[in-house]
Write an enzyme that holds these catalytic residues in place. Sequence first.
Site, PDB file in Angstrom:
ATOM      1  N   ASP A 110      23.011   6.123  -1.395  1.00 32.83           N
ATOM      2  CA  ASP A 110      22.246   5.810  -0.180  1.00 32.83           C
ATOM      3  C   ASP A 110      22.053   4.127   0.034  1.00 32.83           C
ATOM      4  O   ASP A 110      22.279   3.652   1.025  1.00 32.83           O
ATOM      5  CB  ASP A 110      20.659   6.206  -0.342  1.00 32.83           C
ATOM      6  CG  ASP A 110      20.488   7.605  -0.531  1.00 32.83           C
ATOM      7  OD1 ASP A 110      20.081   8.447   0.260  1.00 32.83           O
ATOM      8  OD2 ASP A 110      20.768   8.135  -1.492  1.00 32.83           O
ATOM      9  N   THR A 179      20.480  13.813   1.209  1.00 32.84           N
ATOM     10  CA  THR A 179      20.409  13.312  -0.225  1.00 32.84           C
ATOM     11  C   THR A 179      20.025  14.301  -1.195  1.00 32.84           C
ATOM     12  O   THR A 179      20.649  14.372  -2.356  1.00 32.84           O
ATOM     13  CB  THR A 179      19.236  12.011  -0.249  1.00 32.84           C
ATOM     14  OG1 THR A 179      19.656  11.189   0.670  1.00 32.84           O
ATOM     15  CG2 THR A 179      19.027  11.446  -1.695  1.00 32.84           C
TER      16      THR A 179
HETATM   17  N1  LIG Z   1       9.093  17.026   5.855  1.00 32.31           N
HETATM   18  C1  LIG Z   1      10.084  16.196   5.732  1.00 32.31           C
HETATM   19  N2  LIG Z   1       9.537  14.865   5.343  1.00 32.31           N
HETATM   20  C2  LIG Z   1      10.442  13.896   5.467  1.00 32.31           C
HETATM   21  N3  LIG Z   1      11.889  13.806   5.748  1.00 32.31           N
HETATM   22  C3  LIG Z   1      12.212  15.041   5.853  1.00 32.31           C
HETATM   23  C4  LIG Z   1      11.232  16.298   5.967  1.00 32.31           C
HETATM   24  N4  LIG Z   1      12.243  17.255   6.549  1.00 32.31           N
HETATM   25  C5  LIG Z   1      13.498  16.841   6.533  1.00 32.31           C
HETATM   26  N5  LIG Z   1      13.574  15.618   6.096  1.00 32.31           N
HETATM   27  C6  LIG Z   1      14.576  14.938   6.025  1.00 32.31           C
HETATM   28  O1  LIG Z   1      15.628  15.138   7.253  1.00 32.31           O
HETATM   29  C7  LIG Z   1      16.754  15.104   6.476  1.00 32.31           C
HETATM   30  C8  LIG Z   1      17.127  16.716   6.919  1.00 32.31           C
HETATM   31  O2  LIG Z   1      16.484  17.452   5.753  1.00 32.31           O
HETATM   32  P1  LIG Z   1      16.830  18.922   5.587  1.00 32.31           P
HETATM   33  O3  LIG Z   1      18.151  18.588   4.922  1.00 32.31           O
HETATM   34  O4  LIG Z   1      15.857  19.283   4.810  1.00 32.31           O
HETATM   35  O5  LIG Z   1      17.215  19.664   6.791  1.00 32.31           O
HETATM   36  C9  LIG Z   1      16.842  14.816   5.144  1.00 32.31           C
HETATM   37  O6  LIG Z   1      17.077  13.179   5.340  1.00 32.31           O
HETATM   38  P2  LIG Z   1      17.673  12.437   3.813  1.00 32.31           P
HETATM   39  O7  LIG Z   1      18.479  13.423   3.341  1.00 32.31           O
HETATM   40  O8  LIG Z   1      18.406  11.489   4.725  1.00 32.31           O
HETATM   41  O9  LIG Z   1      16.663  11.735   3.361  1.00 32.31           O
HETATM   42  C10 LIG Z   1      15.445  14.982   4.684  1.00 32.31           C
HETATM   43  O10 LIG Z   1      14.710  14.136   3.798  1.00 32.31           O
END
Ligand SMILES: Nc1ncnc2c1ncn2[C@@H]1O[C@H](COP(=O)(O)O)[C@@H](OP(=O)(O)O)[C@H]1O
EC number: 3.1.3.7
Length: 359
Positions: A110, A179
Amino acid sequence: MAPMGIRLSPLGVAVFCLLGLGVLYHLYSGFLAGRFSLFGLSSEPGGGAAGPAAAADGGTVDLREMLAVSVLAAVRGGDEVRRVRESNVLHEKSKGKTREGAEDKMTSGDVLSNRKMFYLLKTAFPSVQINTEEHVDAADQEVILWDHKIPEDILKEVTTPKEVPAESVTVWIDPLDATQEYTEDLRKYVTTMVCVAVNGKPVLGVIHKPFSEYTAWAMVDGGSNVKARSSYNEKTPRIVVSRSHSGMVRQVALQTFGNQTTIIPAGGAGYKVLALLDVPDKSQEKADLYIHVTYIKKWDICAGNAILKALGGHMTTLSGEEISYTGSDGIEGGLLASIRMNHQALVRKLPDLEKTGHK
Ligand SMILES: Nc1ncnc2c1ncn2[C@@H]1O[C@H](COP(=O)(O)O)[C@@H](OP(=O)(O)O)[C@H]1O
Ligand SMILES: [Mg+2]
């Protein structure tokens, strides 16, 4: 009298003066302007950095150039993401917990991707606002020059420059989406993303998959290198949802579309938008809808929103509101993404999350 008997030739003096003028012109015509402007960079804790309000070239930026740099940034960031994963030394850390209690992870992938992507965009466009998921360390600056080459596939689709006021632009960078899955070595879900919003509206998006080296880009009223599929199942849709921040999404999907609905859990907001499109990458699953019910950040969704919009699709909150990509980092109202479907009819079908307690 010339000292120590040295005679100055008039031609030599003229050539020397011309060279001096050339150097001065180069300095002021932008080659080093980006460098100097970096020293005025302000970095905000928790991500985000603001540049000066006006562009060096009279207050406008060309969105076609921004698209070229965004693609390059996503690819360069992706190289870092791949390199770190292949080294198997991730230096995994927790940034804290999400509202729902999941670990908010960060790795060297990252951080290093963020540094490349941020400084490439910041050097090319010193005057625009750039919001990025990871903290930008002002003590660890890097100048990454853009060679001003716009790739052929972009020139073919976007045939003219598109100037907009620099102060109307907000760039959103996600240096490593998914991530959580990256740490689990689930490589297919990982993307790097760049989005450009003008007056808060998403106008260009890039989603890059570093492990399959696939890049999708699109510009609203510009062009794209990706398209919608020819058909979608609106009645019993396959719905792609989060695997690590799911909340009550399964219940919401089944309640709305019935028990025949297929739910596809997947990582990454970028991956999930690509699932709605005609993507040649073999590791990419296909879906008809993308639904998310928990809080989410704008760098996770802006690029996908821009690409869907450019292709005639929609990404809104679950109650159908457009998302503005200025101001605060996050959105509260969940997400519904669709293409070649009656989006408003889908919104009407969905339950009110506040009333049903499915948030
Ligand atoms: N409730 C939440 N709070 C904070 N970040 C969220 C979240 N839901 C999803 N995300 C972020 O949105 C992205 C896609 O989420 P997911 O894979 O769960 O669908 C991921 O980003 P990052 O990997 O860039 O941190 C995740 O961390
Ligand atoms: Mg993300």
